[in-house]
Design a protein around this motif. Structure first.
Motif, PDB file in Angstrom:
ATOM      1  N   GLY A   1       4.795   0.849   1.186  1.00 46.52           N
ATOM      2  CA  GLY A   1       3.909  -0.316   1.190  1.00 46.52           C
ATOM      3  C   GLY A   1       2.650  -0.162   2.019  1.00 46.52           C
ATOM      4  O   GLY A   1       1.924  -1.142   2.233  1.00 46.52           O
TER       5      GLY A   1
ATOM      6  N   ALA B   1       4.050  -8.975   0.144  1.00 47.88           N
ATOM      7  CA  ALA B   1       3.241  -8.606  -1.010  1.00 47.88           C
ATOM      8  C   ALA B   1       3.989  -7.608  -1.883  1.00 47.88           C
ATOM      9  O   ALA B   1       4.922  -6.932  -1.440  1.00 47.88           O
ATOM     10  N   GLY B   2       3.567  -7.537  -3.133  1.00 51.95           N
ATOM     11  CA  GLY B   2       4.188  -6.597  -4.061  1.00 51.95           C
ATOM     12  C   GLY B   2       3.513  -6.669  -5.416  1.00 51.95           C
ATOM     13  O   GLY B   2       2.422  -7.239  -5.564  1.00 51.95           O
ATOM     14  N   TYR B   3       4.193  -6.109  -6.419  1.00 51.67           N
ATOM     15  CA  TYR B   3       3.627  -6.021  -7.759  1.00 51.67           C
ATOM     16  C   TYR B   3       4.668  -6.450  -8.789  1.00 51.67           C
ATOM     17  O   TYR B   3       5.831  -6.043  -8.711  1.00 51.67           O
TER      18      TYR B   3
ATOM     19  N   LYS C   1       8.821  -7.016  -4.435  1.00 48.33           N
ATOM     20  CA  LYS C   1       8.234  -7.139  -3.101  1.00 48.33           C
ATOM     21  C   LYS C   1       8.245  -5.783  -2.397  1.00 48.33           C
ATOM     22  O   LYS C   1       9.281  -5.141  -2.258  1.00 48.33           O
ATOM     23  N   MET C   2       7.045  -5.327  -1.964  1.00 47.35           N
ATOM     24  CA  MET C   2       6.913  -4.067  -1.242  1.00 47.35           C
ATOM     25  C   MET C   2       6.849  -4.279   0.269  1.00 47.35           C
ATOM     26  O   MET C   2       7.238  -3.408   1.042  1.00 47.35           O
TER      27      MET C   2
ATOM     28  N   LYS D   1      -4.558  -3.054   0.654  1.00 44.85           N
ATOM     29  CA  LYS D   1      -5.156  -3.811  -0.453  1.00 44.85           C
ATOM     30  C   LYS D   1      -5.193  -5.303  -0.125  1.00 44.85           C
ATOM     31  O   LYS D   1      -6.145  -6.003  -0.481  1.00 44.85           O
ATOM     32  N   VAL D   2      -4.167  -5.791   0.554  1.00 44.16           N
ATOM     33  CA  VAL D   2      -4.144  -7.206   0.949  1.00 44.16           C
ATOM     34  C   VAL D   2      -5.245  -7.481   1.972  1.00 44.16           C
ATOM     35  O   VAL D   2      -5.987  -8.466   1.866  1.00 44.16           O
TER      36      VAL D   2
ATOM     37  N   THR E   1      -0.323   1.405   1.357  1.00 43.94           N
ATOM     38  CA  THR E   1      -1.528   1.094   0.585  1.00 43.94           C
ATOM     39  C   THR E   1      -1.521  -0.356   0.125  1.00 43.94           C
ATOM     40  O   THR E   1      -2.578  -1.002   0.037  1.00 43.94           O
ATOM     41  N   THR E   2      -0.348  -0.897  -0.154  1.00 45.92           N
ATOM     42  CA  THR E   2      -0.236  -2.314  -0.530  1.00 45.92           C
ATOM     43  C   THR E   2      -0.773  -3.206   0.576  1.00 45.92           C
ATOM     44  O   THR E   2      -1.531  -4.153   0.325  1.00 45.92           O
TER      45      THR E   2
ATOM     46  N   LEU F   1      -5.653  -7.449  -3.337  1.00 44.76           N
ATOM     47  CA  LEU F   1      -4.344  -7.886  -3.813  1.00 44.76           C
ATOM     48  C   LEU F   1      -3.965  -9.172  -3.092  1.00 44.76           C
ATOM     49  O   LEU F   1      -3.882  -9.193  -1.856  1.00 44.76           O
TER      50      LEU F   1
END
Length: 210
Positions: free
Chosen positions: A43, A13-15, A19-20, A49-50, A45-46, A55
């Protein structure tokens, strides 16, 4: 053997194309107490979120064994994500944790709100707007909101950032008590706090993890 509640399978995942997280997999089972740690920007918090569905992953999937669990996740965000200027009272923030409860009467909700406010030591500030709270008071308010619906999974993002010494012991004892019936995922850059409290640790460092 404890039942698997959530299966995080090969999550990347990432933004905006960056990729984080890369290929992260683990399971959350009943009475698990996971600690997720690592430096800022790794990563943590990323990943949360997933899991929360906020996210979409670039690849991989999050599987819930029980569809109802997805609606019974208690989540405590980092305090800096909260708009303190928003005109809302402590009691209203806590009550919002019951917004998805359709099987409770108004009387039952009021009783649960009162009980939670008392147990978290927030009765003296229940009528205050959140803009007037200290960092520790806001943390307690957000924690009360996260646990008021008695979730099957509790996710805490950097919960010990502003906790004062008076509340710290109670907070940790509360988590240990809740862990008897609730799976917990605690995110923190403080590895010492994570290893002291939790049963399992996932360490993130950029795209690597262990």
């Amino acid at each position: 053997m404890n039942k698997v509640l959530v299966h995080i399978e090969h999550i990347s995942a990432g933004y905006q194309g960056e990729k984080m997280l890369d290929d992260v997999s683990f399971q959350i089972v009943e009475q698990d107490f996971w600690g997720i740690t690592g430096p800022n920007g790794c990563g943590k918090t990323t990943l949360i979120k997933v899991i929360l569905g906020l996210l979409p992953p670039l690849s991989g999937a999050v599987h819930f064994a029980d569809k109802q669990l997805k609606n019974r996740i208690g989540y405590m965000p980092q305090t800096h994500l909260i708009d303190r200027k928003f005109p809302v009272l402590v009691s209203e923030v806590i009550a919002s944790g019951l917004c998805s409860e359709k099987n409770m009467t108004n009387v039952q909700k009021k009783e649960r709100i009162h009980e939670t406010i008392q147990s978290m030591g927030l009765h003296a500030i229940a009528s205050k707007p959140i803009g007037e709270l200290s960092g520790g008071q806001l943390q307690r308010t957000l924690l009360a909101r996260a646990i008021i619906n008695r979730p099957g999974l509790l996710i805490l993002d950097e919960p010990n950032t502003y906790i004062d010494n008076v509340f710290e012991t109670y907070f940790y004892d509360l988590l240990r008590e809740m862990n008897q019936t609730t799976a917990i995922v605690l995110i923190s850059h403080d590895r010492n706090a994570v290893t002291t409290l939790t049963k399992k640790v996932l360490t993130l460092n950029g795209k690597k993890h262990e």
